[in-house]
Motif scaffolding. Structure first.
Motif, PDB file in Angstrom:
ATOM      1  N   LEU A 165       1.998  -5.035 -12.913  1.00 22.54           N
ATOM      2  CA  LEU A 165       2.002  -5.468 -11.519  1.00 22.54           C
ATOM      3  C   LEU A 165       3.415  -5.397 -10.943  1.00 22.54           C
ATOM      4  O   LEU A 165       3.600  -4.939  -9.811  1.00 22.54           O
ATOM      5  N   ASP A 166       4.414  -5.836 -11.692  1.00 19.82           N
ATOM      6  CA  ASP A 166       5.793  -5.795 -11.186  1.00 19.82           C
ATOM      7  C   ASP A 166       6.239  -4.368 -10.901  1.00 19.82           C
ATOM      8  O   ASP A 166       6.924  -4.114  -9.911  1.00 19.82           O
ATOM      9  N   GLU A 167       5.853  -3.430 -11.767  1.00 24.57           N
ATOM     10  CA  GLU A 167       6.217  -2.029 -11.549  1.00 24.57           C
ATOM     11  C   GLU A 167       5.471  -1.471 -10.334  1.00 24.57           C
ATOM     12  O   GLU A 167       6.042  -0.730  -9.531  1.00 24.57           O
ATOM     13  N   PHE A 168       4.218  -1.852 -10.177  1.00 23.61           N
ATOM     14  CA  PHE A 168       3.404  -1.404  -9.055  1.00 23.61           C
ATOM     15  C   PHE A 168       3.935  -1.964  -7.738  1.00 23.61           C
ATOM     16  O   PHE A 168       3.904  -1.299  -6.706  1.00 23.61           O
ATOM     17  N   LYS A 169       4.430  -3.190  -7.786  1.00 23.06           N
ATOM     18  CA  LYS A 169       4.958  -3.842  -6.585  1.00 23.06           C
ATOM     19  C   LYS A 169       6.130  -3.052  -5.999  1.00 23.06           C
ATOM     20  O   LYS A 169       6.291  -2.983  -4.778  1.00 23.06           O
ATOM     21  N   VAL A 170       6.911  -2.406  -6.852  1.00 24.59           N
ATOM     22  CA  VAL A 170       8.017  -1.558  -6.382  1.00 24.59           C
ATOM     23  C   VAL A 170       7.470  -0.431  -5.510  1.00 24.59           C
ATOM     24  O   VAL A 170       8.010  -0.132  -4.443  1.00 24.59           O
ATOM     25  N   LEU A 171       6.361   0.179  -5.956  1.00 16.04           N
ATOM     26  CA  LEU A 171       5.732   1.253  -5.187  1.00 16.04           C
ATOM     27  C   LEU A 171       5.237   0.737  -3.840  1.00 16.04           C
ATOM     28  O   LEU A 171       5.468   1.364  -2.802  1.00 16.04           O
ATOM     29  N   ILE A 172       4.555  -0.394  -3.842  1.00 14.87           N
ATOM     30  CA  ILE A 172       4.027  -0.965  -2.599  1.00 14.87           C
ATOM     31  C   ILE A 172       5.166  -1.254  -1.627  1.00 14.87           C
ATOM     32  O   ILE A 172       5.080  -0.959  -0.430  1.00 14.87           O
ATOM     33  N   LYS A 173       6.252  -1.787  -2.141  1.00 16.72           N
ATOM     34  CA  LYS A 173       7.412  -2.086  -1.291  1.00 16.72           C
ATOM     35  C   LYS A 173       7.978  -0.798  -0.686  1.00 16.72           C
ATOM     36  O   LYS A 173       8.302  -0.755   0.503  1.00 16.72           O
ATOM     37  N   GLN A 174       8.074   0.251  -1.489  1.00 18.50           N
ATOM     38  CA  GLN A 174       8.591   1.539  -0.982  1.00 18.50           C
ATOM     39  C   GLN A 174       7.680   2.098   0.118  1.00 18.50           C
ATOM     40  O   GLN A 174       8.161   2.588   1.145  1.00 18.50           O
ATOM     41  N   VAL A 175       6.364   2.011  -0.103  1.00 19.04           N
ATOM     42  CA  VAL A 175       5.416   2.514   0.890  1.00 19.04           C
ATOM     43  C   VAL A 175       5.546   1.719   2.195  1.00 19.04           C
ATOM     44  O   VAL A 175       5.581   2.294   3.291  1.00 19.04           O
ATOM     45  N   LEU A 176       5.633   0.408   2.083  1.00 23.96           N
ATOM     46  CA  LEU A 176       5.780  -0.425   3.276  1.00 23.96           C
ATOM     47  C   LEU A 176       7.087  -0.133   4.018  1.00 23.96           C
ATOM     48  O   LEU A 176       7.120  -0.101   5.242  1.00 23.96           O
ATOM     49  N   GLU A 177       8.156   0.089   3.257  1.00 25.02           N
ATOM     50  CA  GLU A 177       9.446   0.412   3.889  1.00 25.02           C
ATOM     51  C   GLU A 177       9.343   1.729   4.661  1.00 25.02           C
ATOM     52  O   GLU A 177       9.879   1.852   5.773  1.00 25.02           O
ATOM     53  N   LEU A 178       8.660   2.726   4.090  1.00 24.16           N
ATOM     54  CA  LEU A 178       8.463   3.992   4.791  1.00 24.16           C
ATOM     55  C   LEU A 178       7.642   3.787   6.066  1.00 24.16           C
ATOM     56  O   LEU A 178       7.948   4.343   7.114  1.00 24.16           O
ATOM     57  N   MET A 179       6.595   2.981   5.974  1.00 23.71           N
ATOM     58  CA  MET A 179       5.745   2.709   7.131  1.00 23.71           C
ATOM     59  C   MET A 179       6.520   1.966   8.224  1.00 23.71           C
ATOM     60  O   MET A 179       6.323   2.231   9.412  1.00 23.71           O
ATOM     61  N   ALA A 180       7.397   1.083   7.832  1.00 24.61           N
ATOM     62  CA  ALA A 180       8.167   0.290   8.801  1.00 24.61           C
ATOM     63  C   ALA A 180       9.171   1.144   9.555  1.00 24.61           C
ATOM     64  O   ALA A 180       9.561   0.828  10.681  1.00 24.61           O
ATOM     65  N   ASN A 181       9.567   2.253   8.939  1.00 28.68           N
ATOM     66  CA  ASN A 181      10.593   3.108   9.546  1.00 28.68           C
ATOM     67  C   ASN A 181      10.023   4.314  10.286  1.00 28.68           C
ATOM     68  O   ASN A 181      10.764   5.218  10.650  1.00 28.68           O
ATOM     69  N   GLN A 182       8.718   4.322  10.500  1.00 32.03           N
ATOM     70  CA  GLN A 182       8.118   5.445  11.233  1.00 32.03           C
ATOM     71  C   GLN A 182       8.150   5.206  12.706  1.00 32.03           C
ATOM     72  O   GLN A 182       8.159   4.174  13.218  1.00 32.03           O
TER      73      GLN A 182
END
Length: 96
Positions: A79-96
Motif C-alpha cells: 500500500l505504501d508503494e502504491f500510495k506513491v503512484l496515486i500521489k504522482q497521478v494526483l499531482e499530474l492531474m492538479a497541474n493540468q
C-alpha cells in the motif's frame, strides 16, 4: 472530475490521500493479500489501457512498472508503494 484546487486539497491532507490510495489499492488487490502482485497489476493496467483507448501493455511493460513501484524489491507492491503512484497521478492531474 475533481478540480485542480480540490486535488491540491487532497494532496495536502495525508489522511484523505491515504483513504483514496487504500480504496484504489483494495480494488486492485483481488486476492486480498495486502499486496499487488504482477498478475493483479497486469489486470489493472489492461483495464486502464482499454478505458483510454491505448494498446494493451506487454508483460515487459507490466514488469517495468512493477520494478519502478516495488522500492523494497520484494516482487510485489505494498500500500505504501502504491500510495506513491496515486500521489504522482494526483499531482499530474492538479497541474493540468
Amino acid at each position: 472530475m475533481a478540480s485542480p484546487a480540490e486535488i491540491q486539497a487532497i494532496l495536502r491532507d495525508e489522511r484523505k490521500l491515504h483513504e483514496i490510495a487504500k480504496a484504489a489499492f483494495d480494488a486492485v488487490d483481488n486476492d486480498h493479500s495486502g499486496f499487488i502482485d504482477e498478475p493483479e497489476l497486469k489486470t489493472v493496467m489492461c483495464s486502464v489501457a482499454g478505458d483510454i483507448g491505448m494498446d494493451q501493455p506487454s508483460d515487459s511493460d507490466v514488469r517495468d512498472v512493477l520494478r519502478e513501484l516495488d522500492t523494497n524489491r520484494d516482487g510485489r507492491i505494498s500500500l505504501d508503494e502504491f500510495k506513491v503512484l496515486i500521489k504522482q497521478v494526483l499531482e499530474l492531474m492538479a497541474n493540468q
